[in-house]
Design an enzyme around this catalytic site. Structure first.
Site, short mmCIF file in Angstrom:
data_model
loop_
_atom_site.label_atom_id
_atom_site.label_comp_id
_atom_site.label_asym_id
_atom_site.label_seq_id
_atom_site.Cartn_x
_atom_site.Cartn_y
_atom_site.Cartn_z
N SER A 173 81.61 -10.87 42.36
CA SER A 173 82.11 -12.07 43.04
C SER A 173 81.03 -13.13 43.18
O SER A 173 81.33 -14.27 43.53
CB SER A 173 82.58 -11.69 44.45
OG SER A 173 83.56 -10.70 44.41
N HIS A 194 85.83 -12.37 36.27
CA HIS A 194 86.10 -12.30 37.71
C HIS A 194 87.60 -12.33 37.97
O HIS A 194 88.23 -13.38 37.98
CB HIS A 194 85.38 -13.48 38.41
CG HIS A 194 85.51 -13.48 39.88
ND1 HIS A 194 85.48 -14.62 40.65
CD2 HIS A 194 85.66 -12.46 40.77
CE1 HIS A 194 85.63 -14.33 41.92
NE2 HIS A 194 85.74 -13.01 42.02
N GLU A 239 88.45 -15.77 36.31
CA GLU A 239 87.37 -16.76 36.19
C GLU A 239 86.31 -16.17 35.26
O GLU A 239 85.74 -15.11 35.53
CB GLU A 239 86.78 -17.01 37.60
CG GLU A 239 85.70 -18.05 37.65
CD GLU A 239 85.19 -18.28 39.08
OE1 GLU A 239 85.04 -17.30 39.85
OE2 GLU A 239 84.94 -19.44 39.42
N ASN A 264 84.55 -18.55 44.59
CA ASN A 264 83.96 -18.12 45.87
C ASN A 264 83.03 -19.15 46.49
O ASN A 264 82.77 -19.11 47.69
CB ASN A 264 83.27 -16.76 45.69
CG ASN A 264 84.29 -15.65 45.63
OD1 ASN A 264 85.32 -15.71 46.33
ND2 ASN A 264 84.06 -14.66 44.80
P1 NAD Z 1 85.90 -1.26 46.64
O1 NAD Z 1 85.05 -0.92 47.79
O2 NAD Z 1 87.39 -1.15 46.77
O3 NAD Z 1 85.50 -0.40 45.34
C1 NAD Z 1 84.18 -0.26 44.90
C2 NAD Z 1 84.14 1.00 44.07
O4 NAD Z 1 82.83 1.13 43.51
C3 NAD Z 1 84.40 2.27 44.90
O5 NAD Z 1 85.47 3.01 44.32
C4 NAD Z 1 83.08 2.99 44.83
O6 NAD Z 1 83.21 4.41 44.86
C5 NAD Z 1 82.55 2.51 43.48
N1 NAD Z 1 81.14 2.81 43.32
C6 NAD Z 1 80.14 2.75 44.24
N2 NAD Z 1 78.99 3.22 43.70
C7 NAD Z 1 79.27 3.56 42.41
C8 NAD Z 1 78.50 4.11 41.37
N3 NAD Z 1 77.23 4.42 41.53
N4 NAD Z 1 79.11 4.35 40.19
C9 NAD Z 1 80.40 4.05 40.00
N5 NAD Z 1 81.20 3.52 40.97
C10 NAD Z 1 80.63 3.30 42.17
O7 NAD Z 1 85.49 -2.75 46.23
P2 NAD Z 1 86.33 -3.81 45.37
O8 NAD Z 1 87.00 -4.74 46.31
O9 NAD Z 1 87.11 -3.07 44.33
O10 NAD Z 1 85.12 -4.65 44.72
C11 NAD Z 1 84.53 -4.25 43.50
C12 NAD Z 1 83.88 -5.45 42.83
O11 NAD Z 1 84.87 -6.46 42.60
C13 NAD Z 1 82.77 -6.12 43.64
O12 NAD Z 1 81.79 -6.58 42.77
C14 NAD Z 1 83.50 -7.28 44.30
O13 NAD Z 1 82.66 -8.34 44.63
C15 NAD Z 1 84.44 -7.67 43.18
N6 NAD Z 1 85.63 -8.44 43.58
C16 NAD Z 1 86.30 -8.11 44.72
C17 NAD Z 1 87.42 -8.83 45.10
C18 NAD Z 1 88.17 -8.48 46.36
O14 NAD Z 1 89.01 -9.28 46.81
N7 NAD Z 1 87.93 -7.33 46.95
C19 NAD Z 1 87.86 -9.89 44.31
C20 NAD Z 1 87.17 -10.20 43.13
C21 NAD Z 1 86.05 -9.46 42.78
#
Ligand code: NAD
Length: 313
Positions: free
Chosen positions: A140, A161, A173, A211
């Site tokens: 993000s 993204h 994005e 963002n």
């Molecule tokens: P989340 O907490 O739901 O999921 C993160 C996942 O990463 C978890 O399943 C966790 O177990 C895994 N993880 C942690 N350490 C790890 C490792 N060493 N190896 C493999 N997997 C590992 O978070 P999310 O909301 O899915 O966010 C994930 C990414 O997407 C982030 O970079 C976030 O910024 C981005 N993002 C999030 C959103 C949102 O609205 N939540 C929107 C766009 C982008």
């Protein structure tokens, strides 16, 4: 679906004649949380074979189970045939580590928003992946240029993204690191279009475009709550009915995940260096308590087992 931009050559992009032509058929997704599982679902729906990885094989299997459950509800509502659900889920193979991405043409990293973790995961993916394969991040806010520099394939690194939830939100994005090649950019845009998405393009700057606009607004809502200007409900209702937003900023923060909102705010503050991007204390405290929003059933609001809002925390 058409793109809302044209293929203008990025000022820093270079033609990478070394890159073998990669026909993208197998997509790896690293991180099987709310974003990774949604991206895996989208990729399988677009008929790519998918390798889904998390911190362990068991967590990747849980991620695939969540996709199956989401699709099961679509079948119950008559929106999907059961045979189509089975075929889609069968295209997603849970794997144990990034070393299992050797046959992937594109990997989308969607693990926790933490630069140290992402650098480590990028190095692991880079070591396993074949020459010419694209390594994308769903980050993000974290610099794609920095992630690219940690690999031996900087021209093949790019930001993809997706928005939350990926299957429903129309935008991807695309973020260009300064090293990203034109071929990587075009191939990545083509994958997003094959998934049915519209793309916009951002150069690599903290928070990119979406963002950069969103996070200061979410933080401002937290400050207004913290200062007692109004209740959480009135802040959210004000944005919905007064600004025509589909969700209020506090409920949207709970949906995104408060840890993710805070991590992005901290990147904006540190990398832009302007006080206006500082994170509010109430947000920091909720994260410190482990109350991360919908995914932990408590944030600014509380949520039931189905993720429906149950009340004010
Ligand atoms: P989340 O907490 O739901 O999921 C993160 C996942 O990463 C978890 O399943 C966790 O177990 C895994 N993880 C942690 N350490 C790890 C490792 N060493 N190896 C493999 N997997 C590992 O978070 P999310 O909301 O899915 O966010 C994930 C990414 O997407 C982030 O970079 C976030 O910024 C981005 N993002 C999030 C959103 C949102 O609205 N939540 C929107 C766009 C982008």
């Amino acid at each position: 679906m058409s793109a809302v931009h044209s293929f203008v050559l990025h000022p820093f992009a270079r033609k990478d004649k070394e890159r073998p032509n990669v026909d993208i058929r197998i997509i790896g997704v690293l991180g099987a949380g709310q974003m990774g599982s949604g991206i895996a679902q989208l990729a399988a729906a677009a008929e790519y074979d998918v390798r889904l990885c998390d911190a362990s094989l068991a967590q990747a299997e849980v991620g695939r189970g969540k996709i199956d459950a989401v699709l099961g509800r679509q079948v119950e509502k008559g929106k999907m045939e059961d045979a189509a659900r089975k075929a889609l889920v069968a295209r997603i193979k849970p794997v144990a580590t990034p070393a299992d991405f050797a046959d992937c043409d594109l990997v989308v990293e969607a693990a926790t928003e933490n630069v140290t973790l992402k650098l480590e995961l990028f190095r692991a993916c880079d070591a396993a992946m074949k020459k010419g394969a694209i390594l994308a991040s769903n980050t993000s806010s974290i610099s794609l240029t920095k992630l690219a520099a940690a690999t031996k394939r900087p021209p093949e690194v790019i930001g993809m993204h997706f928005m939350n939830p990926p299957p429903l939100m129309k935008l991807v994005e695309i973020v260009r690191a300064i090293q990203t090649s034109e071929e990587t950019f075009k191939d990545t845009v083509a994958v997003a279009h094959k998934m049915g998405k519209t793309t916009t393009v951002s150069n690599d700057a903290p928070g990119f475009l979406v963002n950069r606009i969103l996070i200061p607004m979410l933080c401002e809502a937290c400050f207004a709550l913290q200062e007692g200007v109004g209740s959480a409900e009135d802040i959210d209702t004000g944005a919905k009915l007064g600004l025509n937003h589909p969700m209020g900023p506090l409920e949207l923060s709970d949906l995104i995940g408060l840890d993710t909102v805070l991590a992005i705010a901290d990147v904006l503050y540190r990398d832009i260096g302007d006080d206006k991007y500082r994170a509010p204390t109430n947000l920091r405290n909720l994260v410190a308590a482990g109350w991360l929003g919908r995914k932990t059933k408590r944030g600014f609001y509380t949520y039931d087992d189905k993720g429906q809002k149950a009340g004010r925390a």
